[in-house]
Design an enzyme around this catalytic site. Structure first.
Site, PDB file in Angstrom:
ATOM      1  CD  GLU B  60      -1.657  -2.418   1.366  1.00 12.57           C
ATOM      2  OE1 GLU B  60      -0.541  -2.646   1.913  1.00 12.57           O
ATOM      3  OE2 GLU B  60      -2.410  -3.336   1.003  1.00 12.57           O
ATOM      4  CG  HIS B 129     -11.668  -6.432   5.454  1.00 13.84           C
ATOM      5  ND1 HIS B 129     -10.964  -6.775   6.576  1.00 13.84           N
ATOM      6  CD2 HIS B 129     -10.905  -6.820   4.392  1.00 13.84           C
ATOM      7  CE1 HIS B 129      -9.823  -7.362   6.228  1.00 13.84           C
ATOM      8  NE2 HIS B 129      -9.755  -7.398   4.899  1.00 13.84           N
TER       9      HIS B 129
END
Ligand SMILES: Cc1ncc(C[n+]2csc(CCOP(=O)(O)OP(=O)(O)O)c2C)c(N)n1
Ligand SMILES: [Mg+2]
Lengths: 338, 324, 328
Positions: B60, B129
């Site tokens: 990321e 999530h």
């Protein structure tokens, strides 16, 4: 010199194995953690031979200490050798290897195990007057040191300390070298090759711009060695143990050879002329400013009015043939347990 | 007009911009042959090749950091981070690099990049999530923050985002990906930033909602209409820049404001909207502002808990009735 | 390879510019004319100069908090730089960046970064651009030994290696990250290896260590790495061993290192060494060196005067440049 003490020296160069040849050639990286492992294996081998003392060159990475600190359990309990990581100033340069070799010789070690490349060995041999060396390659592009399992080298070195002078003579070989003489003074030596390069600075040391090569003096010339000496290998045969060497001039010529000048790097080199030279012969070079590369690394700056000579000779130190040493030891049943 | 899902609309926007401008490219985890974790990039790798639809390692920080570098050197990267809950990982690259580069260089550097992020709960994906992190980024000067609530806006806003010379945080609601809507076919169709849409006109009360709560609010308004209650529903579409005028005009008309957001309430963008109205439209209000948001707790896993957690049309109906 | 007299003297000149510039900054910081933090490049000149001289005009670099040397080596305008360090309106960043963020984007400088290790992913991205836009540009990423412990180091080099990005990662190993030694024989150290270049193997790229106080050694290595990157051979990691003459920032009492250590490194001063080479080779004589130094001093003095006489930024500038090309 202290009599009746069996001792071995270890010089492990923490800087070898990471120079520009990883970029300009395909040299392998030899990290210091692996050097620690090698030294530990040597120490463990020596520990089995009732050696009195091992001297280790101190270095900024702490190879010797790390090798000892990595012992544990039974191995640690059974480790009896007196290991002395010598007390000397560390400069982080080749000077360290030189100073360590001098100190070890003063202490009277029987043999010095050298972990490094041609460059490290050159410095160590330069320092020695009579001690034998056993050299293990940890760099790229090396000719002088050997590739072998360090445990066996440790055993060989340890056994060697117990040999008589005659036996020692038998299992060691002479070391040829080249003296670099500037204005009548020996300024440095080379073990394999001394190369005159048309450059003005030392820079990253390694030599790979073959178009700048001018003259090459080699102590050996075989079909299988790598580096600048590989150029000579195409032209003539001079073994490691043969007397003599060869001198080659590079430059505009129809006569061209392919030479493996660095790992993975094969270049075409034009040969102006070449000749065999005799042991102890002196070659005089024309006066002009240039750089001399010793064993593949730019080392010596020569100014334009300095007089430059090179002499092929023998170094006082000898090279321990570890296989011969181990064979002799076995023939004497030195490793039999009663 | 043609019918496209929200995901298809996003894909079409990217495809059209990539067709038009060879400096536009996509990168993210599993955006290539896998088609993106929510299928948004789909077959783009087949159409544009691996060079322009780059499958990255799980990295990321490097995805966003390299998007900044690519944007500064003439490319227009569209970076995808798999879930809004992962945005904590490359936070430095977003708020210290992307957002500040232009300012720190005194206006020299431009960073035209889009960071696409699946946002929101509702799929049983639990706390990490299901995040809704849009408010974090509205707090950072230098970023634009976009949050489409339907397929047409998804396409039009994404095209604007790709063409913008600044870093754009583009939030997409996961539940909306499969919502189908009418999308204009015109290749030049774009939705400008900073222009709210009045989704439904009304006179009794103003609802401003973001993301999926726009649909929920419209559903609630429909129900309320059956009972004779007239609710105006506004979708700001972009949070930065934020269209204050449309909202203030509506509040002036209705005198009542309900803010609906799926975010946890404290420090949310809903809070920012209420601050704007308190500061600039307090005297339009006949009664206090009300916010319908998620409770200040992480998103739970169990379906029962998750449904209890998320604001739904019934919650909105109840809130409106309390206000009237 | 640099051989001509002009090229070699230019390297010296570039190092002298950094030396003089930083010395001036040091002085005027001490006199209270410069706000904020200042991290000087004194002692490390050979790295920036050796590396940047391997680049073409349309190449890129990422810089660090210790970035004055990078920008100067890349040909930065002395006046705009000094003005920026003074926080003036005429500075490169209009007084909004200061010492730590000073950059000339038109020279391919992708920001100087106050976040240690932030430049590595940005450099990787610049490498991606070369591929996307089909250009042969190469990006040099400067970073410190301290930065090599950040996750960005791992992620960026991994990415660059996977995609063969044309990036040269140049580690300025000046042996410390503030007070933390890069390597020692005890537990207080940044990493358990002495050579950052050892890490290259783990990413499947070439890694070399060079003497960072030898401008030619740096230049040779970077030239080769740039050549490799430009021809599709992917990234390299070049570690330059060097030393900062000053503290981490101006005002650092440097309790973590000894005076003897500083002296030992000053003996390896990159400028003195290179001057000696040039004199030995009769490329430069005492007279020529003096002239060059005076000329450089003059330029830096002019820049200083420019900075001192420049106007402060207008307070209305606070909110401009938040977004490129205007408002939200
Ligand atoms: C992410 C981050 N952590 C910590 C700091 C504080 N800091 C500034 S410079 C520095 C040391 C950096 O060391 P190195 O990378 O070796 O560069 P050097 O200063 O030695 O040139 C630190 C810890 C920072 N700016 N950014
Ligand atoms: Mg450092």
């Amino acid at each position: 010199m202290t009599e009746n003490i069996n001792s071995v020296g270890i010089i492990a160069n923490p800087a070898s194995g990471r120079d520009i040849r990883r970029l300009v050639a395909h040299g392998s990286v030899f990290d210091n953690v692996e050097k620690v492992n090698i030294v530990r294996r040597i120490l463990l081998a020596l520990n089995n031979l009732d050696l009195d003392k091992v001297y280790i060159m101190p270095d900024s990475f702490g190879i010797g200490n790390s090798a000892l600190n990595g012992l544990w359990g039974e191995e640690k309990k059974n480790f009896k050798i007196d290991v002395d990581i010598m007390n000397m100033t560390i400069t982080g340069s080749a000077e360290d290897s030189f100073n360590a070799a001098c100190l070890m010789e003063e202490k009277g070690v029987d043999v010095i195990i050298v972990l490094g490349g041609d460059g490290t060995n050159r410095v160590v041999v330069k320092a020695l007057k009579n001690t034998a060396v056993l050299s293990l390659s940890t760099g790229t592009n090396n000719v002088f040191p050997i590739m072998a399992e360090s445990t066996m080298l440790g055993l060989a070195a340890g056994l060697y300390t117990k040999f008589t002078p005659e036996e020692r003579e038998k299992v060691t070989q002479p070391i040829k070298c080249i003296y670099i003489i500037k204005d009548g003074e020996i300024v440095d030596i080379a073990l394999i090759d001394a190369v005159v390069v048309n450059e003005s600075y030392i820079g990253s040391k390694a030599l790979w711009h073959v178009e700048l090569l001018e003259e090459i003096l080699v102590t050996r010339s075989t079909s299988y060695d790598i580096g600048m000496v590989s150029i000579a290998g195409r032209l003539t045969d001079v073994g490691v143990l043969d007397n003599g060497g060869a001198f080659i001039r590079i430059g505009d010529s129809e006569h061209k050879v392919k030479a493996a000048i660095a790992p993975g790097v094969i270049k075409t080199i034009p040969i102006k002329d070449w000749k065999k030279i005799k042991q102890e012969e002196v070659i005089e070079l024309p006066k002009k400013k240039r750089i001399i590369a010793l064993d593949g690394e730019r080392e010596v700056v020569v100014k334009k009015d300095e007089k430059l000579k090179m002499q092929l000779t023998y170094a006082p130190a000898r090279f321990l043939d570890y296989k011969a040493a181990l064979e002799l030891a076995d023939s004497k049943k030195m490793l039999e347990v009663k | 007009m043609k019918k496209l899902s929200y995901a298809e609309a996003l894909r079409e926007a990217m495809a059209e911009e990539m067709e038009k401008d060879s400096s536009v490219f996509i990168m993210g985890e599993d955006v290539g042959i896998f088609g993106g974790c929510f299928g948004v990039t789909g077959d783009l790798v087949e159409r544009f090749g691996q060079d322009r639809v780059r499958d990255t390692p799980i990295t990321e920080t490097a995805i966003i950091g390299s998007a900044v570098g690519a944007a500064m050197t003439g490319s227009r990267p569209i970076a995808e981070i798999m879930f809004a809950g992962f945005l904590g990982v490359p936070m430095d690259e977003i708020f210290n690099q992307a957002a500040k580069m232009c300012y720190m260089t005194g206006g020299q550097a431009k960073v035209p990049m889009v960071l696409r992020v699946p946002n929101g709960a509702g799929i049983g994906a639990a706390a990490q999530h299901s995040e809704r992190t849009e408010a974090w980024f509205t707090h950072i000067p230098g970023l634009k923050v976009v949050y489409p609530s339907n397929a047409a806006d998804a396409k039009g806003l994404l095209k604007t985002a790709i063409r913008d010379d600044n870093p754009v945080m583009f939030f997409e609601h996961k539940i909306l990906y499969n919502h189908v809507g009418d999308v204009p076919e015109d290749e030049d169709y774009v939705v400008p930033f900073g222009v709210a849409e009045v989704k439904r006109e009304g006179s009794d009360l103003t609802i401003i909602a973001t993301g999926i709560e726009v649909s929920h609010s419209l559903e609630a308004a429909e129900k309320l209409a059956e009972e004779g209650i007239s609710v105006e529903v506004i979708d700001p579409r972009t949070l930065v820049p934020f269209d204050k005028e449309t909202l203030l005009k509506s509040v002036e008309k209705t005198g009542k404001l309900l803010i609906v957001s799926e975010e946890t309430k404290r420090g949310s963008f809903a809070s920012e909207i209420s601050a704007v109205v308190a500061e600039e439209g307090l005297f339009y209000l006949e009664q206090p502002i009300k916010r319908v948001c998620a409770p200040d707790a992480p998103v739970p896993f169990s379906s029962v808990l998750e449904q209890a957690y998320l604001p739904n049309p019934d919650d909105i109906v109840t809130a409106v009735k309390e206000m009237l | 390879m640099k051989e001509s007299k002009e090229e070699l003297v230019k390297l010296l000149e570039d190092m002298l510019v950094i030396r003089e510039f930083e010395t001036k900054v040091q002085k005027h910081f001490a006199e209270g004319e410069i706000p904020g933090f200042v991290h000087l490049y004194l002692g490390e000149e050979a790295v920036a100069v050796g590396a940047c001289s391997a680049l073409k005009e349309d190449d890129f670099i990422t810089s660090t908090h210790r970035g004055h040397g990078h920008l100067l080596a890349r040909g930065g305008d002395l006046k705009k730089m000094m003005a920026e360090i003074f926080g003036k309106a005429t500075g490169y960043n209009k007084g909004k960046g200061g010492s730590m963020h000073i950059a000339d984007v038109s020279l391919g400088i992708l920001g100087a970064n106050g976040i240690v290790g932030a430049g590595l992913p940005i450099a990787a991205g610049s490498g991606i651009s070369a591929q996307i836009l089909d250009k042969d540009s190469v990006t040099i990423c400067f970073f410190g030994d301290g930065a090599s412990n950040r996750g960005t180091f791992h992620e960026a080099i991994n990415m660059a290696s996977v995609w063969d990005l044309p990036v040269v990662f140049v580690c300025e190993n000046n042996l410390y990250g503030i007070s933390m030694p890069q390597y020692t024989n005890d537990h207080r150290k940044g990493q358990n290896i002495q050579d950052v270049s050892d890490r290259a193997v783990a990413y499947g790229i070439s890694g070399v260590t060079v003497d960072g106080n030898d401008v030619m050694a740096v230049n040779e290595a970077v030239v080769e790495a740039v050549k490799k990157a430009r021809s599709g051979g992917g990234p390299s990691l070049i570690e330059c061993k060097t030393y900062r003459h000053r503290g981490h920032f101006e005002g650092d009492p440097t309790v973590y290192r000894s005076d003897e250590e500083v002296e030992r490194w000053k003996e390896k001063d990159p400028i003195d060494r290179f001057v000696k080479i040039l004199k030995d080779q009769e490329i430069l004589d005492d007279e020529g060196y003096k002239e060059l130094r005076n000329e450089v001093k003059g330029r830096v003095e002019e820049a200083l005067q420019f900075a001192q006489e420049s106007p402060e930024p207008d307070p209305s500038e606070v909110t401009t440049d938040v977004y490129y090309g205007g408002a939200e």
